[in-house]
Design a protein around this motif. Sequence first.
Motif, PDB file in Angstrom:
ATOM      1  N   ASN A   1      46.972  48.935  57.053  1.00  0.00           N
ATOM      2  CA  ASN A   1      46.087  49.849  56.320  1.00  0.00           C
ATOM      3  C   ASN A   1      44.637  49.768  56.798  1.00  0.00           C
ATOM      4  O   ASN A   1      43.781  50.485  56.304  1.00  0.00           O
ATOM      5  CB  ASN A   1      46.127  49.530  54.817  1.00  0.00           C
ATOM      6  CG  ASN A   1      47.505  49.720  54.233  1.00  0.00           C
ATOM      7  OD1 ASN A   1      48.103  50.778  54.384  1.00  0.00           O
ATOM      8  ND2 ASN A   1      48.029  48.686  53.578  1.00  0.00           N
TER       9      ASN A   1
ATOM     10  N   TYR B   1      40.260  52.105  55.365  1.00  0.00           N
ATOM     11  CA  TYR B   1      41.034  51.025  54.754  1.00  0.00           C
ATOM     12  C   TYR B   1      41.583  51.506  53.420  1.00  0.00           C
ATOM     13  O   TYR B   1      40.831  51.817  52.490  1.00  0.00           O
ATOM     14  CB  TYR B   1      40.169  49.782  54.551  1.00  0.00           C
ATOM     15  CG  TYR B   1      40.938  48.616  53.973  1.00  0.00           C
ATOM     16  CD1 TYR B   1      42.192  48.270  54.480  1.00  0.00           C
ATOM     17  CD2 TYR B   1      40.423  47.860  52.929  1.00  0.00           C
ATOM     18  CE1 TYR B   1      42.912  47.208  53.958  1.00  0.00           C
ATOM     19  CE2 TYR B   1      41.131  46.784  52.399  1.00  0.00           C
ATOM     20  CZ  TYR B   1      42.379  46.474  52.917  1.00  0.00           C
ATOM     21  OH  TYR B   1      43.099  45.415  52.408  1.00  0.00           O
ATOM     22  N   THR B   2      42.889  51.561  53.340  1.00  0.00           N
ATOM     23  CA  THR B   2      43.545  52.048  52.128  1.00  0.00           C
ATOM     24  C   THR B   2      44.300  50.936  51.409  1.00  0.00           C
ATOM     25  O   THR B   2      45.059  51.196  50.478  1.00  0.00           O
ATOM     26  CB  THR B   2      44.524  53.184  52.469  1.00  0.00           C
ATOM     27  OG1 THR B   2      45.469  52.710  53.461  1.00  0.00           O
ATOM     28  CG2 THR B   2      43.778  54.388  53.017  1.00  0.00           C
ATOM     29  N   GLY B   3      44.096  49.696  51.857  1.00  0.00           N
ATOM     30  CA  GLY B   3      44.768  48.570  51.220  1.00  0.00           C
ATOM     31  C   GLY B   3      43.958  47.997  50.080  1.00  0.00           C
ATOM     32  O   GLY B   3      42.934  48.543  49.666  1.00  0.00           O
ATOM     33  N   THR B   4      44.423  46.866  49.544  1.00  0.00           N
ATOM     34  CA  THR B   4      43.767  46.238  48.396  1.00  0.00           C
ATOM     35  C   THR B   4      43.321  44.810  48.670  1.00  0.00           C
ATOM     36  O   THR B   4      42.544  44.255  47.901  1.00  0.00           O
ATOM     37  CB  THR B   4      44.712  46.223  47.188  1.00  0.00           C
ATOM     38  OG1 THR B   4      45.922  45.530  47.545  1.00  0.00           O
ATOM     39  CG2 THR B   4      45.048  47.640  46.741  1.00  0.00           C
ATOM     40  N   SER B   5      43.800  44.202  49.751  1.00  0.00           N
ATOM     41  CA  SER B   5      43.414  42.820  50.050  1.00  0.00           C
ATOM     42  C   SER B   5      41.958  42.781  50.507  1.00  0.00           C
ATOM     43  O   SER B   5      41.474  43.712  51.151  1.00  0.00           O
ATOM     44  CB  SER B   5      44.307  42.241  51.151  1.00  0.00           C
ATOM     45  OG  SER B   5      45.656  42.228  50.742  1.00  0.00           O
TER      46      SER B   5
ATOM     47  N   SER C   1      36.001  40.816  48.734  1.00  0.00           N
ATOM     48  CA  SER C   1      36.199  42.153  48.178  1.00  0.00           C
ATOM     49  C   SER C   1      34.905  42.957  48.210  1.00  0.00           C
ATOM     50  O   SER C   1      33.842  42.457  47.846  1.00  0.00           O
ATOM     51  CB  SER C   1      36.706  42.045  46.738  1.00  0.00           C
ATOM     52  OG  SER C   1      37.945  41.368  46.700  1.00  0.00           O
ATOM     53  N   ASP C   2      35.016  44.211  48.627  1.00  0.00           N
ATOM     54  CA  ASP C   2      33.926  45.192  48.601  1.00  0.00           C
ATOM     55  C   ASP C   2      32.733  44.827  49.490  1.00  0.00           C
ATOM     56  O   ASP C   2      31.695  45.487  49.435  1.00  0.00           O
ATOM     57  CB  ASP C   2      33.411  45.407  47.167  1.00  0.00           C
ATOM     58  CG  ASP C   2      34.507  45.875  46.234  1.00  0.00           C
ATOM     59  OD1 ASP C   2      35.372  46.650  46.690  1.00  0.00           O
ATOM     60  OD2 ASP C   2      34.506  45.465  45.062  1.00  0.00           O
TER      61      ASP C   2
END
Length: 714
Positions: free
Chosen positions: A326, A380-384, A390-391
Amino acid sequence: MMPTYHELIDLRVSDLDSAVEDWRSTYQGLDDLAEQARDGMKAKAESANWRGENAGVTRGYVVAVAGDFQLAFEEARGIHGVLSDLRDALRSCKQRLETLRDEARETGLEIGSDGKVTAPPQDPNQPSPSLQDPLLAGLPDENLRPPERLAEIEDLEAQIAAILAEAAEYDTAAKQALNDLAGPDGTGFVDGAWRDLDEAREWYGEQDAQLALALMTGGPADITDRDLERLNELLTEHAHNEAFATYLATGLGARGTLEFWDQMLNPGHQFAAGEDRTQLLTDLQSNLGATLGLATRSGDPAMQDWERNMIELGDERFGDEYGDPNWQPYGYQLMSSLMGTEAGDATGKFGKDFLTDYGNALLEFEQGMDPPGSEWETAYTGTSPTGMGSDAFRLDPMTGYMEALSHNPAAATQIFSMGENAETMQYLLVDRQGEHGILQGETSESYTTASLDATGNALLAATTGLNPHDLSAEPVGEDWKHDQLRNDALSILAETEDDFPEELRNPVSAMLVNHGSDFVDTMTLPLDERPMDKGDLYDVVTQISRGEESYALLNEGMNYHLTDYITNPQNNPGDTLIGTGETIGFLEAARVDALEAGAEEASESAGEGANWTSAALGSAVGFIPGGGGIYAAGAAIGVDMVIEGWLQDEQRIIEEELEADTENLAERRDAQLGAFTDLWWRQNAEWGESAPGYQTEIQVLDNLKDSVNNGKNL
């Protein structure tokens, strides 16, 4: 080891002067001896017809001794060069600290021996208090570092730390160079001695750049936390070494730079990253970005290819088959990440040509998307979390780019000037933030749109020539161009009405403070001579008045300008009274309109503004051309009393719940007008006594009030 503020500012450069002169005499004397040995002893030994068993040995011995004289001269010359360069570097650092100290004192700030900055309570009749004053020792920290000046204080401390780090870098390099020139105990003279410290730093820089490259060329799984720690150490040690920066950048190449940073961030490679590695990568973002910025300013011909290739790679997707599928950032997103941090700080200063070429290409690519900028969020379409957490990675490349632009006012001016009819400025300030605003979910620590915060800083740089992050630096660029961009910004932002971006209030307020003399002229000159459009200015000031900080900054700054306006002996006293009144009335009418518009935040900010104290004096000075001079002159005649009067009026408006009445604006500014009347009378009493209508302070105050009530007339 980094010197302390006290050690550097009290450094006796004269001691280094003496050492430099001693070694100059030494190497010049050895130069004479080396010449005699070379032209006399060595030449004769080589040309002589030696005979006997010792002929070869004797000739070799004489030639070697003659060579030692030459090596001794070169080594002494190198020691002189190293000490001379070190002296010049430390003197420059010391002088810059002295300038910061003097400018800080003019704005009511003091620097302690440890480099800590405070804003001790000021008495206009007394000199600046010493931080060692026992009367200040017991004051709580919020009294010495008031919240409203904390950003200014921390910015000054950062400038001090940067100068101390630069001094430490030169000192460390000089120590290493002198040790290497001396060589191990018992060895002879060094062959191939450096001529000066710059030559030595170049050699050390290239050697350490090779070490850094070796650390960066492994795969992400091979780069340990210790490797990252060592890499950060090398980048920090050579933060001002152009040879190191260019060798590292060109050694990596543009693609290698992006691939390395891509691997460090790729969530698929950093899934097990702990807090230590996250911090190491966050530090690396700043350190590597600063190094690349230095390389783009080096003028090294090899960097031209790196810069061109970097821009060409901007529209290429990165990521790899072993990482998170992603994760596919564009080159622009990776490079912009190395220009600015999550906290909204630029990592370093990049070269003007690179910034303008990069910006042109970035804008063209973004505006070619349908709709513009829509593809950034697909990176980036992931969540990790990424390697920095993060962010921490900004999907919007304009955030980092605009922060870098704000550190280079010349480049900012050029970018905001692009296109016909200010179309680039229109896009950056308004169109980009429209109904389908680009990545508005990426917020700053204060929950504002991060890219707009950065754009505001860049706009301030473009319209003033100031580096908002280093107000002690000399402004760059031409005033006429700054004026043109200022007027373009006013025209564009006036059209936004109540959609005026909150993030732009402070930088636009600072812009107007910088152009304060033109602000006053706009109030007083005939329509065809006004430097700004009064209607546009009013609309923008109304929006600025909706925010606590921007409202206070603008009014404080204009109080300085009006003080200077009144006390300038070249101005007609009658004109200064009318102009001061109309300016105050204009500002107050805009504030009233902001309140009447039902802006809840404006009502809240009024209460907050009333809590400002005299400790806030000087927060606007850095944005005023020659601000130190204006403040110093103002302090002598009581500009602090004028601002104190404004603060008292703010408090009274809240306590008495004064109605927002544009027909009687003067009623809202009683204390401020009284202070300006006193100031005007002290300056112009002799003139007033012979001028009908100005012969008493009461008449002066009445005229001032009339002018205030006329202030909204556009």
